[in-house]
Every structure is written in structure tokens, then in C-alpha cells.
Scaffold this motif. Structure first.
Motif, PDB file in Angstrom:
ATOM      1  N   GLU A  17       0.826  -1.210   0.000  1.00  0.00           N
ATOM      2  CA  GLU A  17       0.000   0.000   0.000  1.00  0.00           C
ATOM      3  C   GLU A  17       0.859   1.259   0.000  1.00  0.00           C
ATOM      4  N   VAL A  18       1.943   1.238   0.761  1.00  0.00           N
ATOM      5  CA  VAL A  18       2.858   2.378   0.776  1.00  0.00           C
ATOM      6  C   VAL A  18       3.472   2.574  -0.612  1.00  0.00           C
ATOM      7  N   ALA A  19       3.860   1.477  -1.256  1.00  0.00           N
ATOM      8  CA  ALA A  19       4.438   1.568  -2.601  1.00  0.00           C
ATOM      9  C   ALA A  19       3.415   2.098  -3.602  1.00  0.00           C
ATOM     10  N   ALA A  20       2.139   1.663  -3.477  1.00  0.00           N
ATOM     11  CA  ALA A  20       1.091   2.146  -4.380  1.00  0.00           C
ATOM     12  C   ALA A  20       0.841   3.634  -4.177  1.00  0.00           C
ATOM     13  N   LEU A  21       0.837   4.086  -2.944  1.00  0.00           N
ATOM     14  CA  LEU A  21       0.646   5.512  -2.678  1.00  0.00           C
ATOM     15  C   LEU A  21       1.830   6.334  -3.184  1.00  0.00           C
ATOM     16  N   GLU A  22       3.015   5.785  -3.082  1.00  0.00           N
ATOM     17  CA  GLU A  22       4.200   6.463  -3.606  1.00  0.00           C
ATOM     18  C   GLU A  22       4.118   6.587  -5.133  1.00  0.00           C
ATOM     19  N   GLN A  23       3.628   5.541  -5.780  1.00  0.00           N
ATOM     20  CA  GLN A  23       3.460   5.598  -7.235  1.00  0.00           C
ATOM     21  C   GLN A  23       2.400   6.624  -7.628  1.00  0.00           C
ATOM     22  N   LYS A  24       1.339   6.736  -6.816  1.00  0.00           N
ATOM     23  CA  LYS A  24       0.306   7.737  -7.093  1.00  0.00           C
ATOM     24  C   LYS A  24       0.896   9.146  -6.977  1.00  0.00           C
ATOM     25  N   ARG A  25       1.728   9.325  -5.961  1.00  0.00           N
ATOM     26  CA  ARG A  25       2.353  10.622  -5.759  1.00  0.00           C
ATOM     27  C   ARG A  25       3.226  11.001  -6.952  1.00  0.00           C
ATOM     28  N   LEU A  26       3.846   9.979  -7.566  1.00  0.00           N
ATOM     29  CA  LEU A  26       4.675  10.224  -8.737  1.00  0.00           C
ATOM     30  C   LEU A  26       3.853  10.322 -10.023  1.00  0.00           C
TER      31      LEU A  26
END
Length: 125
Positions: A17-26
Motif C-alpha cells: 500500500e505504501v508503494a502504491a501511494l508512492e506511485q500515485k504521488r509520482l
């Protein structure tokens, strides 16, 4: 041993989930964890569960089979003559104590570690 599975599933899912949110931020994704990511999380959780609990089940099985073999030799001693009765203690397996369990557990962990490091490259979520 499902508790071990669920514990690591939650840890790996949080990382996904943290990785998915980081990808959204990018600007790469929508921030949700996809089906494939959840499948990978489940696979890693199962692998960790098996690596941690399999040595315990091996030791339990060895102790149970040792106990069955010992009781089988004691029940069959009634019909033996004196010479055969003298040979039975020499053939009977040694007691399986706590130190034997710990040695078996450490051997199994070492074998599991060696086999997983040779088979799987380092994978990060």
C-alpha cells in the motif's frame, strides 16, 4: 499456524500500500493495490509461513514417530525368548530429548536458508 501467515500478510500488504501511494504521488497509478500485487503479497506470506513453521512440524512428526516405534517394540516383547530380550535394548532407538529437537531445528533452518538463497534472488516489495 495461520497467525504467522496473517501477520506477515499484513506486513507485506502495508508495504504494498505504501508503494502504491508512492506511485500515485509520482503520477504513475491511482494509489490502490492491484490484484497482482495482492497475489505477490499472499505468495510471500505463504513462503515465510512455510519457512518458519515447517521445522516445527518436522520435529513434532519425528517425536510422534519415535514414540510410536518405542511403544511398538515394548508391546511385541512378550513372545521373545531370553536371548532376544537381551538384544532388544541394543536395537531400540535412543530417547529423543530437547537437545535433539534443537539440533534438528537448527539443521532444518540451515537447509531451508541455503535452499532459498540458492533458488530465489533477493526480491523487494
Amino acid at each position: 499456524m495461520q497467525g504467522v501467515y496473517y501477520y506477515f500478510y499484513q506486513i507485506f500488504r502495508n508495504k504494498a500500500e505504501v508503494a502504491a501511494l508512492e506511485q500515485k504521488r509520482l503520477g504513475i497509478g491511482d494509489g490502490s493495490v492491484g490484484m497482482f500485487s495482492l497475489l505477490i503479497v499472499a505468495i510471500f506470506s505463504v513462503c515465510v509461513n512455510v519457512l518458519l513453521t515447517n521445522p516445527i512440524w518436522v520435529v513434532v512428526m519425528r517425536m510422534q514417530t519415535h514414540r510410536k516405534e518405542s511403544s511398538r517394540t515394548l508391546s511385541g516383547d512378550v513372545l521373545l525368548n531370553a536371548t532376544e530380550q537381551a538384544l532388544v535394548p541394543a536395537v531400540e532407538p535412543l530417547a529423543y530429548g530437547t537437545s535433539d529437537v534443537l539440533n534438528s531445528l537448527s539443521e532444518i533452518r540451515l537447509c531451508c536458508y541455503i535452499s532459498t538463497t540458492q533458488m530465489m534472488p533477493s526480491i523487494a516489495i
